[in-house]
Design a protein around this motif. Structure first.
Motif, PDB file in Angstrom:
ATOM      1  N   ASP A 258       0.864  -1.129   0.072  1.00 28.30           N
ATOM      2  CA  ASP A 258      -0.077   0.056  -0.024  1.00 28.30           C
ATOM      3  C   ASP A 258       0.845   1.324   0.057  1.00 28.30           C
ATOM      4  O   ASP A 258       0.422   2.449  -0.258  1.00 28.30           O
ATOM      5  N   CYS A 259       2.051   0.921   0.343  1.00 31.42           N
ATOM      6  CA  CYS A 259       2.930   2.280   0.567  1.00 31.42           C
ATOM      7  C   CYS A 259       3.341   2.882  -0.868  1.00 31.42           C
ATOM      8  O   CYS A 259       3.465   4.021  -1.178  1.00 31.42           O
ATOM      9  N   GLN A 339      10.611  -1.365  -5.778  1.00 30.27           N
ATOM     10  CA  GLN A 339       9.770  -0.409  -6.204  1.00 30.27           C
ATOM     11  C   GLN A 339       9.813   0.786  -5.804  1.00 30.27           C
ATOM     12  O   GLN A 339       9.566   1.905  -6.690  1.00 30.27           O
ATOM     13  N   VAL A 340       9.851   1.054  -4.558  1.00 25.83           N
ATOM     14  CA  VAL A 340       9.670   2.376  -3.628  1.00 25.83           C
ATOM     15  C   VAL A 340      10.864   3.182  -4.498  1.00 25.83           C
ATOM     16  O   VAL A 340      10.555   4.269  -4.656  1.00 25.83           O
ATOM     17  N   SER A 345       8.337   9.852  -6.934  1.00 24.26           N
ATOM     18  CA  SER A 345       8.224  10.623  -5.882  1.00 24.26           C
ATOM     19  C   SER A 345       9.450  10.661  -4.859  1.00 24.26           C
ATOM     20  O   SER A 345       9.545  11.597  -4.152  1.00 24.26           O
ATOM     21  N   VAL A 346      10.159   9.621  -5.194  1.00 29.34           N
ATOM     22  CA  VAL A 346      11.547   9.672  -4.003  1.00 29.34           C
ATOM     23  C   VAL A 346      12.742  10.741  -4.443  1.00 29.34           C
ATOM     24  O   VAL A 346      12.817  10.801  -5.527  1.00 29.34           O
ATOM     25  N   VAL A 362      21.475   3.296  -6.519  1.00 24.98           N
ATOM     26  CA  VAL A 362      22.135   3.767  -7.889  1.00 24.98           C
ATOM     27  C   VAL A 362      21.393   3.433  -8.934  1.00 24.98           C
ATOM     28  O   VAL A 362      21.516   4.095  -9.903  1.00 24.98           O
ATOM     29  N   SER A 363      20.751   2.158  -9.226  1.00 22.40           N
ATOM     30  CA  SER A 363      20.205   1.675 -10.188  1.00 22.40           C
ATOM     31  C   SER A 363      19.080   2.694 -10.422  1.00 22.40           C
ATOM     32  O   SER A 363      18.658   2.762 -11.669  1.00 22.40           O
ATOM     33  N   ASN A 364      18.619   3.455  -9.580  1.00 21.55           N
ATOM     34  CA  ASN A 364      17.218   4.323  -9.630  1.00 21.55           C
ATOM     35  C   ASN A 364      17.636   5.857  -9.594  1.00 21.55           C
ATOM     36  O   ASN A 364      16.789   6.719  -9.515  1.00 21.55           O
ATOM     37  N   GLY A 365      19.100   6.101  -9.751  1.00 18.80           N
ATOM     38  CA  GLY A 365      19.351   7.446  -9.749  1.00 18.80           C
ATOM     39  C   GLY A 365      19.008   8.253  -8.321  1.00 18.80           C
ATOM     40  O   GLY A 365      18.740   9.461  -8.541  1.00 18.80           O
ATOM     41  N   VAL A 366      19.161   7.487  -7.223  1.00 18.26           N
ATOM     42  CA  VAL A 366      18.599   8.200  -6.133  1.00 18.26           C
ATOM     43  C   VAL A 366      19.907   8.580  -5.245  1.00 18.26           C
ATOM     44  O   VAL A 366      20.680   7.761  -4.728  1.00 18.26           O
TER      45      VAL A 366
END
Ligand SMILES: O=c1ccn([C@@H]2O[C@H](COP(=O)(O)OP(=O)(O)O[C@H]3O[C@H](CO)[C@@H](O)[C@H](O)[C@H]3O)[C@@H](O)[C@H]2O)c(=O)[nH]1
Length: 455
Positions: A258-259, A339-340, A345-346, A362-366
């Motif tokens: 749900d998050c 997934q988060v 939005s992150v 890293v793989s999500n560029g965060v």
């Protein structure tokens, strides 16, 4: 030869089970049958958290062998766990393999084991089965472990692993320098535990020589200097569920999906994601400082508060905290982290810097806020902050605490100072390109699959 049959054996810890499961699922996608051997304790948790899900394909079988501990015994006691694993599991695994080999269709053709379960390589060789070691952490760490004899010769540690000199150690001029106080075995438990873990590492160094392949969940774009120094180890990562368009499998706890709906309601790049993997534990004071620091940022946050993150988690929050953060702060006991982190939005990731969390971010560029807890996490922080420059480290104050003001200030710095997000996106592009057919990890993986399928 019929369909190849791989036996996959993870070390029983969340950060080891998940990436090996991911590798197993990719093999299945390539027409290879896999039997995944968890410990009985982990098997129960993994199967329970899967109930109702259809993420395990037919060519994948989940089985178990005992780890030698009673169900109530503490598996975070790494000394005790390591000892019983080495004492009990080899005979159990061998019996399982013998039974499977009785049937022509179940015959094991290749064994892939976590490097920390190196004894399984011996069994594979004894039974005439191809043997592969899988390294789930930064390659730099394995390189350091293989250099233990040199560390002893140089007087940095003694023959039982005790640190004799506090100094930075660099295996080559292009590799990361590691503080001897942060050596893997030196930050796990008390002196007895450290001795047991060190001894196991020496044994694993010996059995690693039996491996036909050593593959790792890393990429040349992240650790080029290590792979140059250590060409026998082949990166095939990052191993992420999104690469095979699936969901992550192998969690010990049910996920709070749900998050994701909550994230959908937040503004783009506005949310602090906070998660500390499966081992980290906070004392009450530190837990409260973190809570107050997050509150003071005035930003939305998704905080994974594992049931055992601190003693009596439900009562550990600062007075009135939950009421004050309502609507803005989302508390979750276990999130679908991959997934988060891929959610638009992150904005940033406050992490303990476990290797899986590191490569997922890293793989999500965060960009990262680094709060290492133990073991390899200090090295991973150095990669993030000093080498890739995609994050900031949190510093303790004079009382040995990471104070609320430090948490607030560093988060604000990370999201406002130009450069972190840009470098994170740049690194993401490089790392993800490695997975393409013509990329380093992509080629290594395809060659590996070919080798498994070869007669
Ligand atoms: O709410 C959560 C929190 C975590 N995860 C997943 O759990 C894994 C956690 O792995 P990692 O970040 O590596 O942390 P640990 O569980 O602490 O992993 C252990 O194993 C790693 C690999 O060897 C080491 O790097 C770590 O230091 C060691 O603690 C990751 O895949 C996360 O996506 C979730 O799915 N949901």
């Amino acid at each position: 030869m019929g369909i190849p049959h791989v036996l996959a054996i993870p070390y029983p810890a969340q950060g080891h089970v998940l990436p090996l499961m991911e590798l197993a699922l990719r093999l299945v996608k390539n027409g290879i049958k896999v039997t995944f051997v968890n410990t009985e304790f982990d098997h129960k948790r993994v199967v329970e958290s899967l109930s109702g899900e259809e993420n395990v394909p037919d060519m994948m079988h989940l089985v178990s062998v005992p780890d030698g501990l009673e169900s109530w015994e503490d598996r975070n006691d790494l000394g005790k766990l390591t000892k019983t694993i080495f004492r009990v599991m080899p005979a159990k695994l061998e019996a399982l393999m013998e039974k499977m080999n009785e049937s022509e269709t179940d015959k094991i053709t290749c064994l892939i084991t976590d490097e920390s379960m190196g004894w399984a390589l011996e069994i594979a060789k004894k039974m005439g089965v191809r043997a592969v070691a899988f390294w789930p952490a930064a390659a730099a760490l394995l390189a350091l472990l293989l250099n233990i004899p040199k560390l002893i010769d140089d007087g940095i540690i003694d023959s039982s692993g005790t640190i004799m000199k506090k100094q930075m150690v660099q295996l080559s001029s292009t590799m990361l320098a590691v503080d001897s106080e942060h050596f893997l075995w030196a930050s796990v438990g008390n002196a007895t535990t450290q001795g047991i873990v060190f001894d196991a590492m020496l044994k694993n160094n010996r059995t690693l020589k039996m491996a036909d392949w050593i593959i790792g969940n890393s990429s040349n774009e992240l650790e080029a200097s290590v792979f140059t120094l250590f060409p026998g180890m082949l990166p095939i990562g990052p191993l992420l569920a999104s690469n095979r368009l699936g969901k992550s499998v192998g969690s010990y706890w049910p996920e709070d999906s749900d998050c994701l709906a909550w994230l959908d309601k937040q503004l783009v790049q506005s949310v602090i994601c906070v998660a500390f993997g499966s081992f980290t534990v906070f004392d009450q004071t530190q837990f409260q400082e973190l809570a107050l620091g997050l509150e003071r940022t005035n930003m939305p946050f998704l905080w994974v508060v594992r049931r055992n993150l601190t003693a009596e988690t439900d009562n550990a929050y600062p007075k009135g905290f939950k009421e004050r953060i309502q609507g803005r702060g989302r508390l979750s006991s276990w999130a679908p982290q991959q997934q988060v982190l891929s959610h638009p939005s992150v904005a940033c990731f406050l992490s303990h810097c476990g290797w899986n969390s590191t490569i997922e971010g890293v793989s999500n560029g965060v960009p990262f806020l680094c709060w290492p807890y133990f073991a390899d996490q200090f090295t991973n922080r150095s990669y993030i902050c000093d080498d890739w420059k995609v994050g900031l480290g949190l510093e303790k104050d004079g009382n040995g605490i990471i104070a609320q003001g430090e948490v607030k200030n560093k988060i604000e710095q990370l999201v406002t100072v130009k450069g972190y997000k840009e470098r994170a996106l740049d690194l993401k592009a490089k790392v993800m390109s490695s997975l393409r057919e013509d990329g380093c990890s992509g080629k290594n993986f395809n060659n590996f699959v070919k080798w498994i399928k070869d007669d």
